[in-house]
Scaffold this motif. Sequence first.
Motif, PDB file in Angstrom:
ATOM      1  N   VAL A 157       3.490  -1.283   3.977  1.00 58.00           N
ATOM      2  CA  VAL A 157       3.194   0.070   4.069  1.00 58.00           C
ATOM      3  C   VAL A 157       4.212   1.051   3.700  1.00 58.00           C
ATOM      4  CG1 VAL A 157       1.833   1.768   4.809  1.00 58.00           C
ATOM      5  CG2 VAL A 157       0.928  -0.518   5.168  1.00 58.00           C
ATOM      6  N   LEU A 158       3.900   2.512   2.317  1.00 57.64           N
ATOM      7  CA  LEU A 158       4.488   3.332   2.620  1.00 57.64           C
ATOM      8  C   LEU A 158       4.146   4.469   2.462  1.00 57.64           C
ATOM      9  CD1 LEU A 158       8.256   4.063   1.040  1.00 57.64           C
ATOM     10  CD2 LEU A 158       6.902   3.126  -1.229  1.00 57.64           C
ATOM     11  N   ILE A 159       4.673   5.301   2.933  1.00 55.49           N
ATOM     12  CA  ILE A 159       3.990   6.619   3.680  1.00 55.49           C
ATOM     13  C   ILE A 159       5.582   7.950   2.534  1.00 55.49           C
ATOM     14  CG2 ILE A 159       3.905   8.676   4.259  1.00 55.49           C
ATOM     15  CD1 ILE A 159       3.221   6.063   6.739  1.00 55.49           C
ATOM     16  N   ASP A 160       4.709   8.502   1.527  1.00 59.91           N
ATOM     17  CA  ASP A 160       5.413   9.064   0.459  1.00 59.91           C
ATOM     18  C   ASP A 160       5.217  10.229   1.114  1.00 59.91           C
ATOM     19  OD1 ASP A 160       7.052   7.619  -0.812  1.00 59.91           O
ATOM     20  OD2 ASP A 160       4.867   7.179  -2.880  1.00 59.91           O
ATOM     21  N   GLU A 161       5.913  11.379   1.482  1.00 61.50           N
ATOM     22  CA  GLU A 161       5.464  13.124   2.167  1.00 61.50           C
ATOM     23  C   GLU A 161       6.228  13.778   0.065  1.00 61.50           C
ATOM     24  OE1 GLU A 161       5.776  14.301   5.740  1.00 61.50           O
ATOM     25  OE2 GLU A 161       7.807  12.317   6.164  1.00 61.50           O
ATOM     26  N   VAL A 162       4.978  14.150  -0.482  1.00 59.67           N
ATOM     27  CA  VAL A 162       5.646  15.434  -1.188  1.00 59.67           C
ATOM     28  C   VAL A 162       4.994  16.537  -1.326  1.00 59.67           C
ATOM     29  CG1 VAL A 162       4.087  15.680  -3.681  1.00 59.67           C
ATOM     30  CG2 VAL A 162       4.203  13.113  -2.611  1.00 59.67           C
ATOM     31  N   VAL A 187       0.890  -1.076   0.181  1.00 61.02           N
ATOM     32  CA  VAL A 187       0.307   0.235   0.143  1.00 61.02           C
ATOM     33  C   VAL A 187       1.043   0.752  -0.297  1.00 61.02           C
ATOM     34  CG1 VAL A 187      -1.912   1.379   1.009  1.00 61.02           C
ATOM     35  CG2 VAL A 187      -2.017  -1.474   1.458  1.00 61.02           C
ATOM     36  N   ASN A 188       0.444   2.434  -1.139  1.00 62.58           N
ATOM     37  CA  ASN A 188       1.735   3.525  -0.812  1.00 62.58           C
ATOM     38  C   ASN A 188       0.306   4.549  -0.847  1.00 62.58           C
ATOM     39  OD1 ASN A 188       2.904   5.731  -1.908  1.00 62.58           O
ATOM     40  ND2 ASN A 188       3.893   4.904  -3.573  1.00 62.58           N
ATOM     41  N   ILE A 189       0.859   5.771   0.222  1.00 60.63           N
ATOM     42  CA  ILE A 189      -0.245   6.426   0.544  1.00 60.63           C
ATOM     43  C   ILE A 189       0.488   7.525   1.035  1.00 60.63           C
ATOM     44  CG2 ILE A 189      -0.848   7.658   3.002  1.00 60.63           C
ATOM     45  CD1 ILE A 189      -1.159   4.725   4.314  1.00 60.63           C
ATOM     46  N   LYS A 190      -0.112   8.358  -0.674  1.00 62.30           N
ATOM     47  CA  LYS A 190       0.390  10.147  -0.630  1.00 62.30           C
ATOM     48  C   LYS A 190       0.530  10.870   0.341  1.00 62.30           C
ATOM     49  CE  LYS A 190       1.803   8.282  -4.596  1.00 62.30           C
ATOM     50  NZ  LYS A 190       3.913   8.263  -4.987  1.00 62.30           N
ATOM     51  N   ILE A 191       0.778  11.447   1.447  1.00 63.43           N
ATOM     52  CA  ILE A 191       0.207  12.630   1.774  1.00 63.43           C
ATOM     53  C   ILE A 191       1.301  14.074   1.184  1.00 63.43           C
ATOM     54  CG2 ILE A 191      -0.738  11.854   3.067  1.00 63.43           C
ATOM     55  CD1 ILE A 191       1.756  12.261   5.969  1.00 63.43           C
ATOM     56  N   THR A 192       1.071  15.206   1.437  1.00 63.61           N
ATOM     57  CA  THR A 192       1.962  16.597   1.969  1.00 63.61           C
ATOM     58  C   THR A 192       2.128  16.602   2.639  1.00 63.61           C
ATOM     59  OG1 THR A 192      -0.171  17.603   3.216  1.00 63.61           O
ATOM     60  CG2 THR A 192      -0.390  17.735   0.422  1.00 63.61           C
ATOM     61  N   ASP A 193       3.696  17.262   2.962  1.00 63.20           N
ATOM     62  CA  ASP A 193       4.670  16.958   3.739  1.00 63.20           C
ATOM     63  C   ASP A 193       4.453  17.852   4.735  1.00 63.20           C
ATOM     64  OD1 ASP A 193       5.364  19.430   2.396  1.00 63.20           O
ATOM     65  OD2 ASP A 193       7.999  18.599   1.772  1.00 63.20           O
ATOM     66  N   GLU A 194       3.158  18.095   5.148  1.00 63.96           N
ATOM     67  CA  GLU A 194       3.210  19.488   5.970  1.00 63.96           C
ATOM     68  C   GLU A 194       2.812  18.869   7.725  1.00 63.96           C
ATOM     69  OE1 GLU A 194      -0.246  22.129   3.482  1.00 63.96           O
ATOM     70  OE2 GLU A 194      -1.122  20.098   3.966  1.00 63.96           O
ATOM     71  N   GLY A 195       3.848  18.885   8.151  1.00 62.25           N
ATOM     72  CA  GLY A 195       4.451  18.314   9.861  1.00 62.25           C
ATOM     73  C   GLY A 195       3.478  17.466   9.581  1.00 62.25           C
ATOM     74  N   VAL A 196       2.899  16.160   9.265  1.00 60.96           N
ATOM     75  CA  VAL A 196       2.764  14.728   9.816  1.00 60.96           C
ATOM     76  C   VAL A 196       3.816  14.079  11.111  1.00 60.96           C
ATOM     77  CG1 VAL A 196       2.157  12.255   9.452  1.00 60.96           C
ATOM     78  CG2 VAL A 196       1.577  15.020   7.779  1.00 60.96           C
ATOM     79  N   THR A 197       3.585  13.834  12.148  1.00 65.00           N
ATOM     80  CA  THR A 197       4.403  13.030  12.955  1.00 65.00           C
ATOM     81  C   THR A 197       4.580  11.889  12.360  1.00 65.00           C
ATOM     82  OG1 THR A 197       2.643  13.097  14.641  1.00 65.00           O
ATOM     83  CG2 THR A 197       3.886  15.067  14.693  1.00 65.00           C
TER      84      THR A 197
END
Length: 68
Positions: free
Chosen positions: A42-47, A4-14
């Motif tokens: 599970v991979l989290i990409d911060e964009v 699973v690849n989750i893409k989120i913006t890089d806005e201060g996710v802890t």
Amino acid sequence: MPYVNIKITDEGVTAEQKRKLVQGVTQLLVDVLNKDPSTTFVLIDEVNTDNWGVGYQLVTELRLAARH
């Protein structure tokens, strides 16, 4: 072997929030598909918001407009 690849913006996710995402997604795959958590990835990409667009605008621009 789910991936699973989750893409989120890089806005201060802890780190704790990311840990909860990994745990929650893994548990969902266990509950719904009976997958083995030891082989669930599970991979989290911060964009950067300059690299994410919605409609005709960059998310950076949308965030700035929302503040004003």
